[in-house]
Every structure is written in C-alpha cells, then in structure tokens.
Design a protein around this motif. Sequence first.
Motif, mmCIF file in Angstrom:
data_model
loop_
_atom_site.group_PDB
_atom_site.id
_atom_site.type_symbol
_atom_site.label_atom_id
_atom_site.label_comp_id
_atom_site.label_asym_id
_atom_site.label_seq_id
_atom_site.Cartn_x
_atom_site.Cartn_y
_atom_site.Cartn_z
ATOM 1 N N GLY A 12 -14.792 -1.970 -6.494
ATOM 2 C CA GLY A 12 -13.876 -3.097 -6.549
ATOM 3 C C GLY A 12 -13.376 -3.458 -7.924
ATOM 4 N N VAL A 13 -13.300 -2.468 -8.824
ATOM 5 C CA VAL A 13 -12.866 -2.760 -10.202
ATOM 6 C C VAL A 13 -11.522 -2.095 -10.528
ATOM 7 C CG1 VAL A 13 -15.188 -3.166 -11.085
ATOM 8 C CG2 VAL A 13 -14.272 -0.829 -11.087
ATOM 9 N N ALA A 155 -17.109 8.313 -7.212
ATOM 10 C CA ALA A 155 -17.591 7.292 -6.280
ATOM 11 C C ALA A 155 -18.366 6.223 -7.043
ATOM 12 C CB ALA A 155 -18.486 7.938 -5.223
ATOM 13 N N PRO A 156 -18.471 5.006 -6.478
ATOM 14 C CA PRO A 156 -19.208 3.931 -7.164
ATOM 15 C C PRO A 156 -20.725 4.080 -7.005
ATOM 16 C CG PRO A 156 -18.298 3.117 -5.111
ATOM 17 C CD PRO A 156 -17.798 4.520 -5.263
ATOM 18 N N ASN A 157 -21.240 5.177 -7.521
ATOM 19 C CA ASN A 157 -22.686 5.427 -7.551
ATOM 20 C C ASN A 157 -22.953 6.410 -8.686
ATOM 21 O OD1 ASN A 157 -22.424 8.202 -6.623
ATOM 22 N ND2 ASN A 157 -22.074 7.364 -4.566
ATOM 23 N N LEU A 173 -13.743 7.089 -18.715
ATOM 24 C CA LEU A 173 -13.071 5.802 -18.679
ATOM 25 C C LEU A 173 -13.841 4.907 -17.718
ATOM 26 C CD1 LEU A 173 -9.313 6.922 -18.407
ATOM 27 C CD2 LEU A 173 -10.702 6.560 -20.466
ATOM 28 N N ILE A 174 -14.170 3.689 -18.154
ATOM 29 C CA ILE A 174 -14.978 2.773 -17.354
ATOM 30 C C ILE A 174 -14.149 1.527 -17.052
ATOM 31 C CG2 ILE A 174 -17.150 1.510 -17.201
ATOM 32 C CD1 ILE A 174 -18.244 3.355 -19.392
ATOM 33 N N PRO A 175 -13.454 1.505 -15.908
ATOM 34 C CA PRO A 175 -12.703 0.300 -15.543
ATOM 35 C C PRO A 175 -13.665 -0.820 -15.180
ATOM 36 C CG PRO A 175 -12.615 1.922 -13.778
ATOM 37 C CD PRO A 175 -13.329 2.571 -14.902
ATOM 38 N N THR A 176 -13.404 -2.001 -15.698
ATOM 39 C CA THR A 176 -14.325 -3.125 -15.527
ATOM 40 C C THR A 176 -13.548 -4.426 -15.439
ATOM 41 O OG1 THR A 176 -15.933 -1.949 -16.920
ATOM 42 C CG2 THR A 176 -16.341 -4.279 -16.514
ATOM 43 N N PHE A 220 -10.388 -2.924 -19.299
ATOM 44 C CA PHE A 220 -10.487 -4.153 -18.511
ATOM 45 C C PHE A 220 -9.346 -4.203 -17.498
ATOM 46 C CE2 PHE A 220 -13.038 -5.398 -22.214
ATOM 47 C CZ PHE A 220 -14.187 -5.806 -21.543
ATOM 48 N N THR A 221 -9.725 -4.343 -16.242
ATOM 49 C CA THR A 221 -8.775 -4.320 -15.137
ATOM 50 C C THR A 221 -8.829 -5.643 -14.370
ATOM 51 O OG1 THR A 221 -10.471 -3.335 -13.716
ATOM 52 C CG2 THR A 221 -8.979 -1.819 -14.848
#
Length: 299
Positions: A12-13, A155-157, A173-176, A220-221
């Motif tokens: 959900g980010v 995937a989110p894991n 890349l770490i969308p947060t 940052f998203t």
Amino acid sequence: MKVVSVINHKGGVGKTTLTANVGAGLAARGKRVLMLDLDSQASLTISFFTQSEWASELLPTRTIKHWYDGIGTPDAMRSPAPLITKPRRVLELLSHTGGYLDLIAAHRDLADVDTALAADLRGQPQLYVDLHSRLRDGLAHAALSEYDVVLIDCAPNFGLIAKNAVAASNLLLIPTKPDYLSTSGIDSLGMKIRAFVDEYNEHRNGSGGQISRPPAAVIFTMVQNLDGKPIETQRSVISRIEARGVPTFETTIRDSKSVYGPAPEHGVPVILGGTGRAQTRELRELVSEVSDQLDRTAA
C-alpha cells in the motif's frame, strides 16, 4: 544493463505505480526497458494488460512462474527472454522516442512458488546459491543484452523470490508513505537485506561471484501537498528520515487517487497519459533523479 528493484515489505505504498511510471518515463527518454512483475497480485501486469488479456494470453504459458517452475528440470530455460511480452498501448505512444517498454508478467500462484522453493532449500541446503542466483544469472544471459534497464516490482515480503531480486540488483528503490507505520519498516528492511547479502557471500565461500549490498534510496509516495509542499505532519516524518542519514530522493510523489486510480484501466501510466499536469511534472523530475542515480551506479 542496470537492474533496479522496487521493494518494500509493506504494501500500500504505491510501489507498482512507481515502477510503471519510472519504467515508462525511462523508455520515453530512449531507454530500452524491461519490467518484471514478481508480485502474485500482478498489479504491474494488469497496469499494462487487461484482466482478460492476462488470463487468455499470459497466464497459460508466459509468466515468470513458468521460468521458476523449471528449476532443476531438463526443460529449464536459462533465460526468461521467451516470456517477454509487449504492451501494445504503451508501445504506440513510445514509437517516436527510440525507446521501448517490455514486460514479463506475474502469475497469481507466485506466492506458492516462493513457498515451494523455500521448502526445497530446507531439504537441500546445498542449493542455496543456485536458488538465490536464479534471477541474477537469468538476467545476465545474452538474450537480454539489448536492454538498458530492468525494473523489478517485488512482492511486499522478503521471501526467496524477493531475495533473488536483491541478488540481481544494482539499485534498490524503496517507496514509502511519510507516516510512522510506513517508515518504521525501513530499518528492518535494511537489516534483512544486509543479512541476506552476508549469508549469500558466506555460501559462496570465496568461490567468486560474491555480491555487494546494492545502494538503496527512499522515494516518498502518496504525499499530501499544501501550497506545493508536503503537509506539516508528513514534512516532519521526511525530515526525521533524512536526519538519520537515510538516502532519499528529492522528488516526492503526491497522493492523487483521481489521477493514478484510472490509469491501469487504460493501460497507460500517468507519465505518458497526458492527465494530471502536476503529477506528470513530478514524475518526470523523479525519472531524472533515477536516471542520474543509475549513471552513478556501477554495473
């Protein structure tokens, strides 16, 4: 060729939205881009193909699952190149740019593949390097040498397939989202990546082929803007992350469901779609930052 994984073990980010738009933005600048969907939810895949196209044209034989299914069999494909598909709607828009955007689709059973591979590893620990190097070796195959950039939507894991992506990557890349719950996992993800790289290199045991921890940066998203800046509560979160020395991109991506929500239905990312002028501008600025980061990143 540079390999970039978009990764966060929190969902959900805006991970898929980011992947689709950065990929399309790089292609619009003349880059030859391959996107790889490693999430069983297949959100990236159905951002470019309709549900019916996915079900009839891709799910039967042309997904990344079919490549992972071949591990240890005589029919195993060395390269995933035969699985590549071309999103027609986007290619028409990119026809004058010199770049293009291809995709390897996800499968809804990818999570089961992840579980099965982890079980194989528990029973045969000597397979550690082979299983975790699968994607790294496949993307290095000559059949994919035409591409400038590979973008992986994880995937989110942090299962075995996500570790495959890290082992293959030159950049993460770490969308947060700039909120407490979303940012609290950044350190945890960093520690997991560090531990995996160390474990991988230990299994290599000086035999060559060791990997380095890929450089990573937060984007940052889903930012809420007021007068052109993130609202105060989000600004304070962003400032705290920056104060800790965490690499971050200057460009932030605003929260705009009215613009980003309909885009997958039309099969065209916002950066190419001509809607949401402010969103398109910041996406292009982000693509410039990512492109500059890739130029500084060793292959």
